[in-house]
Design a protein around this motif. Structure first.
Motif, mmCIF file in Angstrom:
data_model
loop_
_atom_site.group_PDB
_atom_site.id
_atom_site.type_symbol
_atom_site.label_atom_id
_atom_site.label_comp_id
_atom_site.label_asym_id
_atom_site.label_seq_id
_atom_site.Cartn_x
_atom_site.Cartn_y
_atom_site.Cartn_z
ATOM 1 N N PRO A 45 -4.117 1.284 -3.523
ATOM 2 C CA PRO A 45 -3.910 -0.146 -3.262
ATOM 3 C C PRO A 45 -2.715 -0.687 -4.051
ATOM 4 O O PRO A 45 -2.358 -0.132 -5.094
ATOM 5 N N TRP A 78 -9.828 4.638 -0.362
ATOM 6 C CA TRP A 78 -8.866 5.293 -1.246
ATOM 7 C C TRP A 78 -9.544 6.409 -2.032
ATOM 8 O O TRP A 78 -10.691 6.277 -2.432
ATOM 9 N N LYS A 80 0.848 -1.185 0.000
ATOM 10 C CA LYS A 80 0.000 0.000 0.000
ATOM 11 C C LYS A 80 0.880 1.230 0.000
ATOM 12 O O LYS A 80 1.931 1.259 0.619
#
Length: 123
Positions: A58, A89, A54
């Motif tokens: 991702p 995210w 990470k």
């Protein structure tokens, strides 16, 4: 032309139209494709994605694994990126890839997934 031969050609044309299918094909992973895809990754993806960990997004390996059984879906995603995990995210801020770029990247990323020791693998 006789009635039988006209009928034959008509049936043949109809069969061709019915069974005409778009065949999804990724380009071969050549040294040239590897070089172009690696350069694209370094310029467009590496700012947020690392291969196996990470970072600001991702791990790319996880993303590629998600599409490993459906490369056509990966191509479509790269052409029309949408947030996949907005709770975790931020949305990707990229220009959608062209069909050619998306197929190039999909072919290379799937190749890297299957060949993790390739010296051109992203870090």
């Amino acid at each position: 032309m006789t009635k039988v031969s006209r009928t034959y050609w008509l049936v043949l044309l109809l069969a061709c139209g019915i069974f005409a299918v778009d065949v999804f094909v990724l380009p071969d992973v050549t040294p040239e494709l590897k070089s172009s895809a690696s350069e694209f990754f370094n310029n467009e993806c590496k700012g947020c994605h690392r291969w196996a960990r990470k970072f600001a997004a991702p791990p790319m390996r996880d993303n590629v694994q998600h599409y490993a059984s459906d490369p056509a879906a990966m191509v479509e995603y790269l052409k029309h990126p949408t947030p996949q995990h907005p709770d975790e995210w931020p949305a990707m801020e990229i220009t959608p890839l062209t069909e050619e770029q998306a197929k190039m990247m999909t072919a290379w990323l799937l190749y890297i997934l299957k060949n993790p020791d390739d010296p051109g693998r992203p870090k």
